[in-house]
Write a protein that holds these residues in place. Structure first.
Motif, mmCIF file in Angstrom:
data_model
loop_
_atom_site.group_PDB
_atom_site.id
_atom_site.type_symbol
_atom_site.label_atom_id
_atom_site.label_comp_id
_atom_site.label_asym_id
_atom_site.label_seq_id
_atom_site.Cartn_x
_atom_site.Cartn_y
_atom_site.Cartn_z
ATOM 1 N N GLU A 1 -11.489 101.794 -11.934
ATOM 2 C CA GLU A 1 -11.474 102.933 -11.630
ATOM 3 C C GLU A 1 -12.645 103.113 -10.416
ATOM 4 O OE1 GLU A 1 -9.404 105.458 -11.727
ATOM 5 O OE2 GLU A 1 -8.484 105.133 -13.954
ATOM 6 N N GLN A 2 -14.054 102.649 -10.825
ATOM 7 C CA GLN A 2 -14.908 102.559 -9.996
ATOM 8 C C GLN A 2 -14.564 101.807 -8.550
ATOM 9 O OE1 GLN A 2 -18.504 101.389 -11.269
ATOM 10 N NE2 GLN A 2 -18.861 103.207 -12.987
ATOM 11 N N ALA A 3 -13.795 100.732 -8.650
ATOM 12 C CA ALA A 3 -13.203 99.910 -7.501
ATOM 13 C C ALA A 3 -12.427 100.945 -6.368
ATOM 14 C CB ALA A 3 -12.631 98.669 -7.693
ATOM 15 N N ILE A 4 -11.512 101.758 -6.948
ATOM 16 C CA ILE A 4 -11.095 102.378 -6.390
ATOM 17 C C ILE A 4 -11.715 103.525 -5.538
ATOM 18 C CG2 ILE A 4 -9.226 104.624 -6.499
ATOM 19 C CD1 ILE A 4 -7.822 103.036 -8.638
ATOM 20 N N GLN A 5 -12.729 104.284 -6.128
ATOM 21 C CA GLN A 5 -13.591 104.869 -5.300
ATOM 22 C C GLN A 5 -14.154 104.276 -4.418
ATOM 23 O OE1 GLN A 5 -16.172 106.788 -8.337
ATOM 24 N NE2 GLN A 5 -14.456 107.808 -9.588
ATOM 25 N N ALA A 6 -14.781 103.268 -4.463
ATOM 26 C CA ALA A 6 -15.574 102.209 -3.755
ATOM 27 C C ALA A 6 -14.866 101.903 -2.581
ATOM 28 C CB ALA A 6 -16.208 101.258 -4.311
ATOM 29 N N ALA A 7 -13.554 101.420 -2.676
ATOM 30 C CA ALA A 7 -12.729 101.021 -1.501
ATOM 31 C C ALA A 7 -12.150 102.267 -0.868
ATOM 32 C CB ALA A 7 -11.522 100.499 -2.349
ATOM 33 N N SER A 8 -11.999 103.403 -1.470
ATOM 34 C CA SER A 8 -11.364 104.446 -0.727
ATOM 35 C C SER A 8 -12.677 104.918 0.189
ATOM 36 C CB SER A 8 -11.197 105.667 -1.681
ATOM 37 O OG SER A 8 -9.990 105.291 -2.389
ATOM 38 N N THR A 9 -13.876 105.185 -0.391
ATOM 39 C CA THR A 9 -15.029 105.306 0.586
ATOM 40 C C THR A 9 -15.052 104.396 1.868
ATOM 41 O OG1 THR A 9 -16.190 106.453 -1.312
ATOM 42 C CG2 THR A 9 -17.376 105.714 0.702
ATOM 43 N N PRO B 1 2.810 87.176 -15.608
ATOM 44 C CA PRO B 1 2.891 87.638 -14.386
ATOM 45 C C PRO B 1 2.390 86.505 -13.338
ATOM 46 C CG PRO B 1 1.729 89.224 -15.524
ATOM 47 C CD PRO B 1 1.763 87.749 -16.467
ATOM 48 N N ARG B 2 2.940 86.829 -12.174
ATOM 49 C CA ARG B 2 2.815 85.416 -11.199
ATOM 50 C C ARG B 2 1.684 85.964 -10.405
ATOM 51 N NH1 ARG B 2 7.945 84.771 -8.188
ATOM 52 N NH2 ARG B 2 7.383 82.665 -7.535
ATOM 53 N N ALA B 3 0.925 86.921 -10.325
ATOM 54 C CA ALA B 3 -0.179 87.269 -9.703
ATOM 55 C C ALA B 3 -1.053 88.488 -10.381
ATOM 56 C CB ALA B 3 -0.076 87.639 -8.346
ATOM 57 N N ARG B 4 -2.315 88.140 -10.787
ATOM 58 C CA ARG B 4 -2.967 89.128 -11.393
ATOM 59 C C ARG B 4 -4.277 89.412 -10.664
ATOM 60 N NH1 ARG B 4 -0.572 92.358 -14.253
ATOM 61 N NH2 ARG B 4 -2.458 92.840 -15.542
ATOM 62 N N PRO B 5 -4.795 90.640 -10.733
ATOM 63 C CA PRO B 5 -6.023 90.837 -9.798
ATOM 64 C C PRO B 5 -7.329 89.989 -10.214
ATOM 65 C CG PRO B 5 -5.533 92.810 -11.412
ATOM 66 C CD PRO B 5 -4.626 91.886 -11.416
ATOM 67 N N GLU B 6 -7.316 89.749 -11.552
ATOM 68 C CA GLU B 6 -8.525 89.025 -11.779
ATOM 69 C C GLU B 6 -8.539 87.473 -11.505
ATOM 70 O OE1 GLU B 6 -6.462 90.590 -14.147
ATOM 71 O OE2 GLU B 6 -5.704 89.347 -15.635
ATOM 72 N N TRP C 1 1.471 100.811 -10.095
ATOM 73 C CA TRP C 1 2.338 100.143 -9.153
ATOM 74 C C TRP C 1 2.802 100.802 -7.982
ATOM 75 C CZ3 TRP C 1 1.222 95.340 -10.809
ATOM 76 C CH2 TRP C 1 1.221 95.111 -12.087
ATOM 77 N N GLY C 2 3.053 101.865 -7.900
ATOM 78 C CA GLY C 2 3.612 102.586 -6.828
ATOM 79 C C GLY C 2 2.504 102.923 -5.647
ATOM 80 N N PRO C 3 1.067 103.457 -6.165
ATOM 81 C CA PRO C 3 -0.020 103.315 -5.472
ATOM 82 C C PRO C 3 -0.331 102.025 -4.839
ATOM 83 C CG PRO C 3 -0.526 104.882 -6.991
ATOM 84 C CD PRO C 3 0.873 104.027 -7.395
ATOM 85 N N ALA C 4 -0.070 101.048 -5.477
ATOM 86 C CA ALA C 4 -0.390 99.513 -4.898
ATOM 87 C C ALA C 4 0.454 99.278 -3.924
ATOM 88 C CB ALA C 4 -0.469 98.558 -6.023
ATOM 89 N N GLY D 1 -5.787 97.958 -3.417
ATOM 90 C CA GLY D 1 -4.650 97.429 -3.877
ATOM 91 C C GLY D 1 -4.914 96.747 -5.108
ATOM 92 N N LEU D 2 -5.745 95.695 -5.215
ATOM 93 C CA LEU D 2 -6.034 95.175 -6.135
ATOM 94 C C LEU D 2 -6.557 96.160 -7.412
ATOM 95 C CD1 LEU D 2 -8.277 92.233 -4.723
ATOM 96 C CD2 LEU D 2 -5.979 92.036 -5.770
ATOM 97 N N ALA D 3 -7.419 96.944 -6.926
ATOM 98 C CA ALA D 3 -7.671 97.870 -8.211
ATOM 99 C C ALA D 3 -6.694 98.761 -8.714
ATOM 100 C CB ALA D 3 -8.822 98.863 -7.560
ATOM 101 N N TYR D 4 -5.636 99.154 -7.985
ATOM 102 C CA TYR D 4 -4.347 99.737 -8.532
ATOM 103 C C TYR D 4 -3.528 98.885 -9.488
ATOM 104 C CZ TYR D 4 -4.847 103.912 -5.587
ATOM 105 O OH TYR D 4 -5.577 105.127 -4.858
ATOM 106 N N VAL D 5 -3.632 97.667 -8.895
ATOM 107 C CA VAL D 5 -2.761 96.556 -9.722
ATOM 108 C C VAL D 5 -3.687 96.351 -11.156
ATOM 109 C CG1 VAL D 5 -2.124 94.146 -9.803
ATOM 110 C CG2 VAL D 5 -1.891 95.474 -7.791
ATOM 111 N N ALA D 6 -4.909 96.175 -11.096
ATOM 112 C CA ALA D 6 -5.542 95.918 -12.322
ATOM 113 C C ALA D 6 -5.115 97.228 -13.299
ATOM 114 C CB ALA D 6 -7.079 96.043 -11.890
ATOM 115 N N LEU D 7 -4.784 98.365 -12.687
ATOM 116 C CA LEU D 7 -4.527 99.595 -13.422
ATOM 117 C C LEU D 7 -3.094 99.773 -13.747
ATOM 118 C CD1 LEU D 7 -7.393 101.981 -11.972
ATOM 119 C CD2 LEU D 7 -7.326 101.117 -14.392
ATOM 120 N N GLU D 8 -2.229 98.793 -13.330
ATOM 121 C CA GLU D 8 -0.953 99.032 -13.254
ATOM 122 C C GLU D 8 -0.430 100.151 -12.851
ATOM 123 O OE1 GLU D 8 0.355 97.722 -17.124
ATOM 124 O OE2 GLU D 8 -0.470 95.882 -17.116
#
Length: 293
Positions: A72-80, A32-37, A104-107, A95-102
């Motif tokens: 998953e926790q990052a999604i909650q923290a970012a949403s808050t 992959p040409r970009a990864r969240p990590e 893709w649509g929400p990201a 977006g990075l959290a959604y990518v980490a979980l693959e």
């Protein structure tokens, strides 16, 4: 050497039909040409980012660190944080959290929202966010939406030649997914003129040429990719594939052995080893569907 961390991914690979051989060879998608990590703790953008205040920077760094530890926790923290007025940086972390979980649509949706917010704020990173959205739509299996996002990025006036070339490369991937090979060829050739030093351009051009039944072009382009990144197992594997299809079985097997021995724990290495173990086959090369991974 791995491909540059620019967008997300590409896959042009053979479909079902048994274990391939150097005459019916696998084309394993490159990493992959970009990864969240791989994202730096600063804003994941190639355009100049507005300066962050200390509080925003600290919260963004903490959010990205949480993406690496627990998406998953990052999604909650970012949403808050977004509800609390975190703006673009909250969306980027989400977006990075959604990518980490693959996911893709929400990201993709989040990156499009970041692009809209950037446009309203006069933030020149809008093009970057549109490119990220386009890549996520490709991964989500929605190439039409990807083209819309990528076309919007190309319509901006602040793209560097390098970034414009990468966007054309991404657009080519979407066009292949839409089975519009003529448009894909135009985009890849444009990318080649803008970023000729990117081995991914020539790798993808070679694979597209295979699908176009232009093995002479495929050979020329894969050799150019080899000259830029000859230690990349995906490139070497495709070089073996093309050699086999051109009738040079000895070279094909030599290249496959090189991949299998030097990169045994990669997708390319495993595919090469499986092909070698299967032995020669008189079957013609299978048609390659496009599968965003």
């Amino acid at each position: 050497m791995t491909f540059p961390v620019v967008a997300f991914l590409f896959a042009l690979q053979l479909g079902p039909g048994g274990t391939p051989t150097p005459n019916q060879a696998p084309v394993v998608p490159p990493p992959p040409r970009a990864r969240p990590e791989a994202a730096a703790p600063a804003a994941p953008s190639r355009q100049a980012a507005p300066a962050m205040d200390g509080l925003t920077e600290g919260r963004y760094r903490a959010c990205v660190a949480r993406v690496r530890e627990n998406p998953e926790q990052a999604i909650q923290a970012a949403s808050t944080w977004r509800v609390d007025g975190g703006g673009i940086y909250a969306r980027l972390c989400l977006g990075l959290a959604y990518v980490a979980l693959e996911r893709w649509g929400p990201a993709a949706t989040v990156y499009e929202q970041a692009a809209a917010e950037a446009q309203n704020a006069g933030d020149i990173r809008r093009a970057d966010f549109l490119v990220q959205a386009g890549n996520a739509w490709i991964a989500a299996g929605q190439p039409t939406r990807a083209v819309l996002a990528l076309d919007a990025a190309l319509a901006t006036t602040n793209l560097t030649d390098e970034l414009r070339g990468e966007v054309h490369l991404d657009r080519a991937r979407a066009m292949v997914a839409l089975n519009n090979l003529a448009a894909a060829r135009q985009d890849i050739d444009r990318a080649g003129s803008l970023v000729p030093g990117d081995p991914m351009v020539w790798y993808l051009s070679a694979e597209l040429a295979r699908r176009e039944s232009n093995l002479a072009r495929a050979e020329t382009d894969i050799q150019r990719a080899m000259s830029l990144a000859g230690d990349n197992p995906d490139i070497v594997l495709l070089a073996g594939t093309i050699a086999g299809q051109r009738g040079d079985r000895a070279r094909a097997e030599a290249l496959y052995r090189r991949v299998a021995q030097q990169a045994p724990n990669t997708d390319a290495g495993r595919a090469a080893a499986a092909s070698l173990a299967a032995g020669p086959s008189p079957a013609p090369p299978a048609q390659s569907p496009v599968q965003p991974r």
